[in-house]
Enzyme design. Structure first.
Site, PDB file in Angstrom:
ATOM      1  CG  HIS A 270      -8.013   3.925 -38.805  1.00  0.00           C
ATOM      2  ND1 HIS A 270      -7.620   4.691 -39.883  1.00  0.00           N
ATOM      3  CD2 HIS A 270      -9.128   4.520 -38.331  1.00  0.00           C
ATOM      4  CE1 HIS A 270      -8.443   5.692 -40.041  1.00  0.00           C
ATOM      5  NE2 HIS A 270      -9.375   5.614 -39.117  1.00  0.00           N
ATOM      6  NE  ARG A 271      -1.283  -0.856 -36.604  1.00  0.00           N
ATOM      7  CZ  ARG A 271      -0.563  -1.926 -36.306  1.00  0.00           C
ATOM      8  NH1 ARG A 271       0.435  -1.844 -35.427  1.00  0.00           N
ATOM      9  NH2 ARG A 271      -0.822  -3.093 -36.877  1.00  0.00           N
TER      10      ARG A 271
END
Length: 297
Positions: A270-271
């Site tokens: 998700h980064r």
């Protein structure tokens, strides 16, 4: 040697007096976690063998024989390395899994039409070959999925190549051979490589150049069963695709029609990838699988 270590791990290493640069060189690992720091600080050696951090060891420090007969079986080296890498990945990557499904009617009809040619070629044209080809196409269309974060976590490395990893279950543990330049290869070539690499993996005959450097990995459980799962992202990749067995489901198309739907499970970092992009990626993937002719356009 370059490696990945989160700010909290770097701070923890400083507190325990562990040199992360030296630790990375000693272990050969690309990702360092608190467990690696603890093993080094406590004199536990190279950090290759997996194990819980000392403050969590009490959960595993149990005399199981006190409750009944037991036997012990040492983990293979491949299994130990995989366990260590997956533990680090699970602790370092903020992972999310998006689920969808693909209509497999066109793929199965296409495979059936090529059955005689496949027999003449001596090649098994499996659905996995189509998955590899479609994934390669999607990785070209969605560059952020074909990328990796650098060791600092501040720079995204975008790749101008598409290599697809295939997770293979072997008696010695999970191995991931890689199909190089999958976006430049046709279905017959991909199918032949899948068979060859899988055979080598089972016999532990993979060469170093046949592993590593994947853009993304496919974990295929379709031959075993299940309806969904959550594959763990394999760093430095930023996503992984899970596939399970197609299930015939009634779909309304003016009338109820039995449709073989293949479950798709996309786990992502998700980064780098947000939920909307993951949904678009998997939607495009499902569209291509539903009509393989679109791969020619």
């Amino acid at each position: 040697m370059s490696y990945v270590a989160s700010p909290s791990v770097r701070s923890y290493a400083a507190e325990r007096g562990v040199d992360l640069d030296r630790l990375a060189q000693e272990t050969g690992r690309e990702t360092l976690a608190r467990e690696d720091v603890d093993r080094k600080a406590d004199g536990a050696g190279s950090g290759v063998a997996p194990g819980p951090a000392p403050d969590a060891a009490r959960y595993w420090d149990v005399d199981h024989a006190a409750f009944g007969p037991v036997t012990e079986e040492p983990l293979s080296r491949i299994a130990r390395v995989a366990a260590d890498n997956l533990s680090a990945a699970n602790s370092l990557i903020p992972q999310v899994t998006h689920h969808d499904s693909a209509d497999m009617r066109a793929v199965e009809a296409f495979r059936k039409g090529l059955r005689d040619e496949a027999r003449d070629r001596g090649t098994r044209l499996t659905a996995l070959a189509f998955h590899v080809r479609v994934l390669a196409r999607c990785l070209r269309e969605f560059p952020r999925f074909n990328a990796s974060l650098d060791a600092s976590g501040e720079t995204l490395v975008l790749k101008d190549y598409v290599h697809v990893g295939i997770a293979v279950d072997t008696p010695n543990g999970l191995m991931v051979p890689v199909i190089r330049d999958a976006d430049r290869k046709g279905l017959w070539e991909i199918a032949a490589e899948i068979t060859d690499l899988s055979r080598k993996a089972q016999g532990r005959k993979l060469r170093p150049e046949e592993m590593g450097g994947a853009s993304m990995t496919i974990s295929n459980l379709g031959g075993i069963g299940g309806s969904a799962f959550t594959p763990i992202v394999n760093p430095p990749e930023v996503a992984i695709l899970g596939i399970t067995r197609s299930q015939v489901t009634p779909v309304w198309e003016g009338e109820w029609v039995p449709v073989p739907l293949c479950p798709l499970d996309l786990s992502y970092d998700h980064r780098v990838i947000n939920g909307a992009d993951a949904a678009r990626f998997l939607s495009r993937y499902a569209t291509l699988m539903a009509d393989p002719r679109r791969m020619l356009i």
